[in-house]
Design a protein around this motif. Structure first.
Motif, PDB file in Angstrom:
ATOM      1  N   LYS A 192      10.779   0.375   0.532  1.00 54.27           N
ATOM      2  CA  LYS A 192      10.836   1.191  -0.679  1.00 54.27           C
ATOM      3  C   LYS A 192      10.994   0.273  -1.873  1.00 54.27           C
ATOM      4  O   LYS A 192      11.700  -0.734  -1.809  1.00 54.27           O
ATOM      5  N   ASP A 193      10.343   0.645  -2.964  1.00 58.72           N
ATOM      6  CA  ASP A 193      10.495  -0.148  -4.178  1.00 58.72           C
ATOM      7  C   ASP A 193      11.695   0.346  -4.978  1.00 58.72           C
ATOM      8  O   ASP A 193      12.412   1.255  -4.543  1.00 58.72           O
ATOM      9  N   LYS A 244       7.473  -1.117   6.684  1.00 59.27           N
ATOM     10  CA  LYS A 244       7.696  -0.119   5.639  1.00 59.27           C
ATOM     11  C   LYS A 244       8.851  -0.555   4.743  1.00 59.27           C
ATOM     12  O   LYS A 244       9.805  -1.174   5.211  1.00 59.27           O
ATOM     13  N   TRP A 249       0.420   6.801   9.108  1.00 59.28           N
ATOM     14  CA  TRP A 249       1.726   6.347   8.624  1.00 59.28           C
ATOM     15  C   TRP A 249       2.713   6.258   9.786  1.00 59.28           C
ATOM     16  O   TRP A 249       3.490   5.319   9.892  1.00 59.28           O
ATOM     17  N   LYS A 280       9.895   4.576  -4.107  1.00 61.50           N
ATOM     18  CA  LYS A 280       8.563   4.913  -3.614  1.00 61.50           C
ATOM     19  C   LYS A 280       8.332   4.164  -2.307  1.00 61.50           C
ATOM     20  O   LYS A 280       8.561   2.961  -2.218  1.00 61.50           O
ATOM     21  N   GLU A 281       7.831   4.873  -1.285  1.00 62.18           N
ATOM     22  CA  GLU A 281       7.596   4.260   0.015  1.00 62.18           C
ATOM     23  C   GLU A 281       6.242   3.549   0.045  1.00 62.18           C
ATOM     24  O   GLU A 281       5.235   4.082  -0.399  1.00 62.18           O
ATOM     25  N   LEU A 282       6.278   2.343   0.598  1.00 66.06           N
ATOM     26  CA  LEU A 282       5.104   1.483   0.687  1.00 66.06           C
ATOM     27  C   LEU A 282       5.062   0.829   2.058  1.00 66.06           C
ATOM     28  O   LEU A 282       6.053   0.862   2.800  1.00 66.06           O
ATOM     29  N   GLN A 331       0.828  -1.198   0.000  1.00 72.77           N
ATOM     30  CA  GLN A 331       0.000   0.000   0.000  1.00 72.77           C
ATOM     31  C   GLN A 331       0.868   1.256   0.000  1.00 72.77           C
ATOM     32  O   GLN A 331       1.867   1.315   0.727  1.00 72.77           O
ATOM     33  N   PRO A 332       0.490   2.277  -0.773  1.00 74.95           N
ATOM     34  CA  PRO A 332       1.316   3.483  -0.873  1.00 74.95           C
ATOM     35  C   PRO A 332       1.270   4.348   0.392  1.00 74.95           C
ATOM     36  O   PRO A 332       0.236   4.450   1.063  1.00 74.95           O
ATOM     37  N   LYS A 333       2.383   4.956   0.676  1.00 79.97           N
ATOM     38  CA  LYS A 333       2.518   5.838   1.844  1.00 79.97           C
ATOM     39  C   LYS A 333       1.465   6.944   1.841  1.00 79.97           C
ATOM     40  O   LYS A 333       0.916   7.294   2.892  1.00 79.97           O
ATOM     41  N   GLU A 334       1.157   7.482   0.682  1.00 72.43           N
ATOM     42  CA  GLU A 334       0.280   8.647   0.577  1.00 72.43           C
ATOM     43  C   GLU A 334      -1.093   8.418   1.213  1.00 72.43           C
ATOM     44  O   GLU A 334      -1.630   9.304   1.886  1.00 72.43           O
TER      45      GLU A 334
END
Length: 177
Positions: free
Chosen positions: A46-47, A44, A35, A51-53, A24-27
């Motif tokens: 990063k891809d 948590k 968060w 991008k943080e997920l 799931q995206p951080k946003e």
């Protein structure tokens, strides 16, 4: 067999099954201010695009984002969406039992209603559906008032099976339940 029973009872109350992402995206988590606040803390990562997920411990953020994008009118309500899939919780002391594991299978139901009266009426329908699920699985449960925890909510319940072991103490009246 348990999933089959759950699906049958969810269908009986007009539930629609969805499959939601584990990553799931951080946003969307920042929009709910969870968060940094989620307890236990999110897994948590990063891809490759930086991008943080997070690995989904629950799906309120995802389902709300989905409904926000696709339900544009009260005429599309009510909507009762459920899923049965893996959840990931960053537990401090994961154990080998059913609870407090880092990865587990869970069923969630999310309802989107036009008003509180409709929501309250559906809540009672869901409680009865859950009782049917447990009965069909051969389990006797007590419906116990509970804390909403980090998810919140005005009215929350847990379905507890009475047994001599476990961490919780359950108080109930044997005459009126």
């Amino acid at each position: 067999n348990i999933e089959k029973i759950i699906r049958e009872e969810m269908k009986a109350i007009d539930g629609q099954e969805v499959f939601l992402p584990s990553l799931q995206p951080k946003e969307i988590w920042q929009k709910s201010d969870r968060w940094e606040q989620m307890d236990p803390p999110l897994f948590k990562l990063k891809d490759r695009h930086d991008k943080e997920l997070c690995l989904g411990p629950t799906h309120e953020e995802v389902i709300t984002d989905l409904v926000r994008r696709f339900i544009n009118s009260y005429k599309n309500l009510p909507a009762y969406l459920y899923h049965i899939q893996n959840k990931f919780r960053n537990e401090m002391r994961p154990t080998g039992g059913l609870l407090r594991t880092r990865e587990f299978m869970m069923k969630d139901l999310y309802s989107f209603n036009t008003d509180k009266k409709e929501l309250d009426k559906f809540y009672d329908v869901v409680v009865e559906a859950y009782k049917k699920i447990f009965t069909r699985c051969g389990l006797t449960v007590k419906v116990i008032e509970a804390s909403g925890g980090s998810i919140g909510g005005d009215v929350t319940h847990e379905f507890n099976m009475l047994c001599p072991t476990g961490e919780d103490k359950v108080l109930y009246c044997p005459k009126c339940d």
